[in-house]
Design a protein around this motif. Sequence first.
Motif, mmCIF file in Angstrom:
data_model
loop_
_atom_site.group_PDB
_atom_site.id
_atom_site.type_symbol
_atom_site.label_atom_id
_atom_site.label_comp_id
_atom_site.label_asym_id
_atom_site.label_seq_id
_atom_site.Cartn_x
_atom_site.Cartn_y
_atom_site.Cartn_z
ATOM 1 N N SER A 46 -33.870 34.303 3.218
ATOM 2 C CA SER A 46 -32.625 35.038 3.476
ATOM 3 C C SER A 46 -32.731 35.855 4.752
ATOM 4 O O SER A 46 -31.786 35.929 5.547
ATOM 5 C CB SER A 46 -32.296 35.956 2.295
ATOM 6 N N ALA A 47 -33.895 36.467 4.938
ATOM 7 C CA ALA A 47 -34.115 37.251 6.163
ATOM 8 C C ALA A 47 -34.095 36.353 7.394
ATOM 9 O O ALA A 47 -33.515 36.702 8.431
ATOM 10 C CB ALA A 47 -35.444 37.997 6.065
ATOM 11 N N MET A 48 -34.727 35.187 7.282
ATOM 12 C CA MET A 48 -34.757 34.250 8.408
ATOM 13 C C MET A 48 -33.362 33.710 8.721
ATOM 14 O O MET A 48 -32.926 33.676 9.873
ATOM 15 C CB MET A 48 -35.704 33.086 8.093
ATOM 16 N N LEU A 49 -32.662 33.286 7.673
ATOM 17 C CA LEU A 49 -31.347 32.677 7.875
ATOM 18 C C LEU A 49 -30.319 33.686 8.369
ATOM 19 O O LEU A 49 -29.390 33.327 9.103
ATOM 20 C CB LEU A 49 -30.859 32.045 6.568
ATOM 21 N N SER A 50 -30.467 34.935 7.971
ATOM 22 C CA SER A 50 -29.500 35.948 8.401
ATOM 23 C C SER A 50 -29.484 36.081 9.919
ATOM 24 O O SER A 50 -28.413 36.247 10.527
ATOM 25 C CB SER A 50 -29.829 37.299 7.760
ATOM 26 N N GLU A 51 -30.646 35.985 10.533
ATOM 27 C CA GLU A 51 -30.724 36.079 11.994
ATOM 28 C C GLU A 51 -30.147 34.840 12.660
ATOM 29 O O GLU A 51 -29.518 34.923 13.715
ATOM 30 C CB GLU A 51 -32.181 36.284 12.425
ATOM 31 N N ILE A 52 -30.366 33.675 12.042
ATOM 32 C CA ILE A 52 -29.799 32.440 12.587
ATOM 33 C C ILE A 52 -28.277 32.487 12.522
ATOM 34 O O ILE A 52 -27.581 32.129 13.477
ATOM 35 C CB ILE A 52 -30.333 31.221 11.802
ATOM 36 N N ILE A 53 -27.748 32.931 11.398
ATOM 37 C CA ILE A 53 -26.298 33.010 11.218
ATOM 38 C C ILE A 53 -25.689 34.053 12.138
ATOM 39 O O ILE A 53 -24.642 33.836 12.750
ATOM 40 C CB ILE A 53 -25.963 33.305 9.744
ATOM 41 N N ARG A 54 -26.348 35.192 12.246
ATOM 42 C CA ARG A 54 -25.846 36.240 13.151
ATOM 43 C C ARG A 54 -25.821 35.738 14.596
ATOM 44 O O ARG A 54 -24.841 35.966 15.322
ATOM 45 C CB ARG A 54 -26.725 37.484 13.057
ATOM 46 N N ALA A 55 -26.880 35.050 15.020
ATOM 47 C CA ALA A 55 -26.937 34.522 16.384
ATOM 48 C C ALA A 55 -25.838 33.481 16.612
ATOM 49 O O ALA A 55 -25.239 33.426 17.696
ATOM 50 C CB ALA A 55 -28.310 33.915 16.656
ATOM 51 N N GLY A 56 -25.584 32.658 15.582
ATOM 52 C CA GLY A 56 -24.523 31.660 15.702
ATOM 53 C C GLY A 56 -23.155 32.305 15.861
ATOM 54 O O GLY A 56 -22.336 31.861 16.667
ATOM 55 N N LEU A 57 -22.906 33.367 15.114
ATOM 56 C CA LEU A 57 -21.621 34.070 15.221
ATOM 57 C C LEU A 57 -21.478 34.764 16.576
ATOM 58 O O LEU A 57 -20.397 34.765 17.175
ATOM 59 C CB LEU A 57 -21.497 35.100 14.093
ATOM 60 N N LEU A 58 -22.579 35.334 17.050
ATOM 61 C CA LEU A 58 -22.538 36.023 18.343
ATOM 62 C C LEU A 58 -22.365 35.053 19.514
ATOM 63 O O LEU A 58 -21.942 35.463 20.600
ATOM 64 C CB LEU A 58 -23.832 36.828 18.544
ATOM 65 N N SER A 59 -22.689 33.772 19.275
ATOM 66 C CA SER A 59 -22.562 32.785 20.351
ATOM 67 C C SER A 59 -21.104 32.431 20.640
ATOM 68 O O SER A 59 -20.790 31.881 21.694
ATOM 69 C CB SER A 59 -23.333 31.508 19.981
#
Length: 217
Positions: free
Chosen positions: A100-113
């Motif tokens: 969950s911690a790993m995926l949260s950063e991936i999802i956040r980065a995707g949204l910020l892109s």
Amino acid sequence: MDFFQAFSWVNIRFLFDGLMVTIQVAVLSIILSFIFGGILGVIRYMKIPVVSKIVGLIIDIIRNLPLLLIIFFTYFALPQIGIQFSIFGSAVAAMTIFESAMLSEIIRAGLLSVPPGQFEAGRSTGLSYFQTLYYIVFPQGIKLMIPPLVSQFISLIRDTSLAVIISLPELTHHAKIIYAQDPTAVLPMFFAMTLCYFVICYSLSLLANYFEKRLAV
């Protein structure tokens, strides 16, 4: 023992039972970590005062801990404060917390892109904050999320083998039992484990490539 004799029906059935546990742990962990990781990622993306910073701190702590330590924590430490899990539950809980911690950063980065103008355009049409996220920002960001998400899911599947430390009856655990009874079966069992992990992970990567191409159209 001959190489092929190690693959008796009894051993194959025993390995298959372990493989099913591996798949069950992986699937449950992937589903739960995607849900919780998505929630945490959105919270960080929204930059809620205080809350986002606290969530970010917790995520950073978890991401910098070894998964093995988290497995030990869920199985040995949590019962000390009254939270008791089975071996299976401990493995799923540990994988979910870590992923969950790993995926949260991936999802956040995707949204910020996604360019900020897209969000502003959605809001200007009368959509609410969450409607804009759901209908405009997330569909665009998911295209960039797929490769790292799949890579993380593949890592999760491989990491299920770490749960052997708490005697989870998964693939690696069952293979160890077989070659512990007959040391000449070590090479066949390693071959079997390699084949199983490769087939699962490679199939997942092919599926991800398919969806990535579909989304790109």
